[in-house]
Design a protein around this motif. Structure first.
Motif, short mmCIF file in Angstrom:
data_model
loop_
_atom_site.label_atom_id
_atom_site.label_comp_id
_atom_site.label_asym_id
_atom_site.label_seq_id
_atom_site.Cartn_x
_atom_site.Cartn_y
_atom_site.Cartn_z
N GLY A 63 -6.18 -10.11 8.42
CA GLY A 63 -6.58 -10.16 7.01
C GLY A 63 -6.69 -8.80 6.35
O GLY A 63 -7.54 -8.59 5.48
N CYS A 64 -5.81 -7.88 6.73
CA CYS A 64 -5.87 -6.53 6.16
C CYS A 64 -4.86 -6.39 5.02
O CYS A 64 -3.65 -6.38 5.26
N PRO A 65 -5.33 -6.26 3.77
CA PRO A 65 -4.39 -6.14 2.66
C PRO A 65 -3.56 -4.85 2.70
O PRO A 65 -2.42 -4.83 2.26
N TYR A 66 -4.13 -3.78 3.25
CA TYR A 66 -3.40 -2.52 3.35
C TYR A 66 -2.23 -2.67 4.32
O TYR A 66 -1.09 -2.32 4.00
N CYS A 67 -2.53 -3.20 5.51
CA CYS A 67 -1.49 -3.39 6.52
C CYS A 67 -0.48 -4.43 6.07
O CYS A 67 0.72 -4.28 6.31
N SER A 68 -0.95 -5.49 5.41
CA SER A 68 -0.03 -6.51 4.91
C SER A 68 0.98 -5.89 3.95
O SER A 68 2.18 -6.14 4.06
N HIS A 69 0.50 -5.09 3.03
CA HIS A 69 1.40 -4.46 2.06
C HIS A 69 2.39 -3.53 2.78
O HIS A 69 3.61 -3.60 2.54
N PHE A 70 1.88 -2.67 3.63
CA PHE A 70 2.75 -1.71 4.32
C PHE A 70 3.82 -2.43 5.13
O PHE A 70 5.01 -2.13 5.04
N HIS A 71 3.40 -3.40 5.95
CA HIS A 71 4.35 -4.04 6.86
C HIS A 71 5.33 -4.97 6.13
O HIS A 71 6.46 -5.13 6.57
N ARG A 72 4.93 -5.53 5.00
CA ARG A 72 5.89 -6.30 4.19
C ARG A 72 6.97 -5.37 3.64
O ARG A 72 8.16 -5.69 3.63
N GLU A 73 6.56 -4.20 3.17
CA GLU A 73 7.54 -3.23 2.66
C GLU A 73 8.43 -2.73 3.81
O GLU A 73 9.64 -2.56 3.64
N GLU A 74 7.82 -2.49 4.95
CA GLU A 74 8.58 -2.08 6.14
C GLU A 74 9.61 -3.17 6.49
O GLU A 74 10.77 -2.86 6.80
N ALA A 75 9.20 -4.43 6.41
CA ALA A 75 10.10 -5.55 6.71
C ALA A 75 11.24 -5.62 5.70
O ALA A 75 12.39 -5.88 6.07
N ARG A 76 10.94 -5.39 4.46
CA ARG A 76 11.99 -5.42 3.43
C ARG A 76 13.02 -4.30 3.67
O ARG A 76 14.22 -4.50 3.48
#
Length: 135
Positions: A63-76
């Motif tokens: 449930g980490c919004p910081y990590c979620s944002h980073f890793h979604r961008e990394e995935a893109r």
């Protein structure tokens, strides 16, 4: 705060030193960059795509919004599709759900391991005839 040498390396790698990296306490700051650099950006057994998917799943599960944002961008950046992101998050949620069920019901770990081994062996046996069907 990271050392001057580490700060320069981060700038060369990322184009800037993210502000949060300056919040890392000594003596962990330089070491923390090394962990991030080597595991997230460096060559390893996992591809960048696989690393990004793991990151998305873990970030969602904790449930980490910081990590979620980073890793979604990394995935893109690794060309992961929206459908793959959705499946990754759903899988992470499923794992967390069943973990809660197992822990909350105090399922015996040894019994769980034995049952899992039996299931894996069964699945392997099912795959063997299917693989030979092409002959």
């Amino acid at each position: 705060m990271v050392s001057t040498q580490t700060q320069q390396e981060i700038e060369r790698t990322l184009g800037q030193v993210p502000s949060w990296m300056n919040q890392l306490a000594e003596p962990a700051s330089d070491h923390s960059w090394g962990i991030f650099r080597d595991l997230t950006l460096g060559e390893s057994e996992l591809t960048p795509r696989e690393k990004a998917l793991v990151g998305v799943g873990v970030a969602a599960a904790v449930g980490c919004p910081y990590c979620s944002h980073f890793h979604r961008e990394e995935a893109r950046l690794a060309e992961v599709s929206d459908d793959e992101l959705e499946e990754t998050v759903t899988l992470a949620g499923t794992t967390r759900y069943f973990s809660t069920v197992l822990h909350g019901n105090e399922i015996d770990l040894d019994d769980f391991v034995d049952e899992t081994d039996e299931i894996v062996n069964y699945l392997k046996e099912q795959e063997a005839p299917a693989a030979g069907a092409d002959d």
